[in-house]
Design a protein around this motif. Structure first.
Motif, PDB file in Angstrom:
ATOM      1  N   ILE A  51      44.462  35.725  39.702  1.00 48.45           N
ATOM      2  CA  ILE A  51      43.904  35.596  41.005  1.00 48.45           C
ATOM      3  C   ILE A  51      42.751  36.280  41.684  1.00 48.45           C
ATOM      4  O   ILE A  51      43.084  37.543  41.667  1.00 48.45           O
ATOM      5  CB  ILE A  51      44.935  35.042  42.185  1.00 48.45           C
ATOM      6  N   ASN A  52      41.552  35.602  41.868  1.00 47.70           N
ATOM      7  CA  ASN A  52      40.530  36.672  42.379  1.00 47.70           C
ATOM      8  C   ASN A  52      40.748  36.620  43.895  1.00 47.70           C
ATOM      9  O   ASN A  52      41.258  36.144  44.645  1.00 47.70           O
ATOM     10  CB  ASN A  52      39.260  36.077  42.045  1.00 47.70           C
ATOM     11  N   GLU A  53      39.625  37.207  44.307  1.00 45.21           N
ATOM     12  CA  GLU A  53      39.404  37.744  45.725  1.00 45.21           C
ATOM     13  C   GLU A  53      39.223  36.397  46.872  1.00 45.21           C
ATOM     14  O   GLU A  53      39.554  36.247  47.984  1.00 45.21           O
ATOM     15  CB  GLU A  53      38.511  38.651  46.200  1.00 45.21           C
ATOM     16  N   ARG A  54      38.695  35.242  45.940  1.00 44.55           N
ATOM     17  CA  ARG A  54      38.527  33.973  46.819  1.00 44.55           C
ATOM     18  C   ARG A  54      39.884  33.020  46.552  1.00 44.55           C
ATOM     19  O   ARG A  54      39.741  32.039  47.028  1.00 44.55           O
ATOM     20  CB  ARG A  54      37.408  33.327  46.004  1.00 44.55           C
ATOM     21  N   GLY A  55      40.779  33.580  45.654  1.00 45.60           N
ATOM     22  CA  GLY A  55      42.032  32.700  45.871  1.00 45.60           C
ATOM     23  C   GLY A  55      42.023  31.763  44.530  1.00 45.60           C
ATOM     24  O   GLY A  55      42.991  30.814  44.314  1.00 45.60           O
ATOM     25  N   ASN A  56      40.785  31.881  43.601  1.00 41.11           N
ATOM     26  CA  ASN A  56      40.684  31.005  42.520  1.00 41.11           C
ATOM     27  C   ASN A  56      41.920  31.596  41.427  1.00 41.11           C
ATOM     28  O   ASN A  56      41.795  32.795  41.330  1.00 41.11           O
ATOM     29  CB  ASN A  56      39.299  31.084  42.052  1.00 41.11           C
ATOM     30  N   GLU A  57      42.545  30.593  40.843  1.00 41.18           N
ATOM     31  CA  GLU A  57      43.556  30.864  39.925  1.00 41.18           C
ATOM     32  C   GLU A  57      43.331  30.463  38.678  1.00 41.18           C
ATOM     33  O   GLU A  57      42.770  29.430  38.379  1.00 41.18           O
ATOM     34  CB  GLU A  57      45.039  30.167  40.508  1.00 41.18           C
ATOM     35  N   VAL A  58      43.989  31.261  37.589  1.00 35.49           N
ATOM     36  CA  VAL A  58      43.658  31.027  36.175  1.00 35.49           C
ATOM     37  C   VAL A  58      45.202  31.281  35.789  1.00 35.49           C
ATOM     38  O   VAL A  58      45.789  32.124  35.999  1.00 35.49           O
ATOM     39  CB  VAL A  58      42.823  31.984  35.386  1.00 35.49           C
ATOM     40  N   TYR A  59      45.570  30.049  34.609  1.00 41.00           N
ATOM     41  CA  TYR A  59      46.788  30.275  34.190  1.00 41.00           C
ATOM     42  C   TYR A  59      47.237  30.361  32.464  1.00 41.00           C
ATOM     43  O   TYR A  59      46.108  29.737  32.086  1.00 41.00           O
ATOM     44  CB  TYR A  59      47.773  29.336  34.820  1.00 41.00           C
ATOM     45  N   ALA A  60      48.034  30.980  31.948  1.00 43.56           N
ATOM     46  CA  ALA A  60      48.036  30.576  30.759  1.00 43.56           C
ATOM     47  C   ALA A  60      48.671  29.261  30.399  1.00 43.56           C
ATOM     48  O   ALA A  60      49.291  28.673  31.357  1.00 43.56           O
ATOM     49  CB  ALA A  60      49.230  31.817  29.995  1.00 43.56           C
ATOM     50  N   ASP A  61      48.333  28.693  29.257  1.00 38.69           N
ATOM     51  CA  ASP A  61      48.764  27.382  29.029  1.00 38.69           C
ATOM     52  C   ASP A  61      50.275  27.060  29.094  1.00 38.69           C
ATOM     53  O   ASP A  61      50.875  26.208  29.503  1.00 38.69           O
ATOM     54  CB  ASP A  61      48.319  27.006  27.551  1.00 38.69           C
ATOM     55  N   SER A  62      50.995  28.301  28.659  1.00 41.28           N
ATOM     56  CA  SER A  62      52.607  28.143  28.504  1.00 41.28           C
ATOM     57  C   SER A  62      53.093  28.178  29.918  1.00 41.28           C
ATOM     58  O   SER A  62      54.341  27.811  29.921  1.00 41.28           O
ATOM     59  CB  SER A  62      52.958  29.602  27.835  1.00 41.28           C
TER      60      SER A  62
END
Length: 113
Positions: A51-62
């Motif tokens: 999660i970055n400072e702007r709250g944008n999220e990235v996830y692993a597919d699993s």
């Protein structure tokens, strides 16, 4: 010196939930991009979410759709909410300032079948 301290791990049954916390000892938490990784016995460390400072999220597919990363800048803490846990989620979960060599000590998550 910045430190990361994880907590919240434990033993849970398949389908259960846990929330991990990572407390960051720093004066300026807001700009940090934070991540969770995990490492199971005999396996390489793998990315879980960031999660970055702007709250944008990235996830692993699993874990997408089951796990949620969030942050509370006032508390200087990043969280990982884990739902619908599976035995294959069993690992040591580590907090990381994304892209750096700054790691916490890890917290054990064990999911029983």
């Amino acid at each position: 010196q910045v430190q990361l301290v994880e907590s919240g791990g434990g033993l849970v049954q398949t389908g259960g939930s846990l929330r991990l916390s990572c407390a960051v000892s720093t004066s300026f938490f807001d700009p940090y991009e934070m991540a969770w990784y995990r490492q199971a016995p005999g396996k390489q460390r793998e990315f879980v979410a960031r999660i970055n400072e702007r709250g944008n999220e990235v996830y692993a597919d699993s874990v997408r759709g089951r796990f949620t990363i969030s942050r509370d800048n006032a508390k200087k803490t990043v969280y990982l909410r884990m739902n619908s846990l599976k035995p294959e989620d069993t690992a040591v979960y580590l907090c990381n300032e994304y892209g750096t060599t700054l790691w916490g000590q890890g917290t054990q998550v064990t999911v029983s079948s």
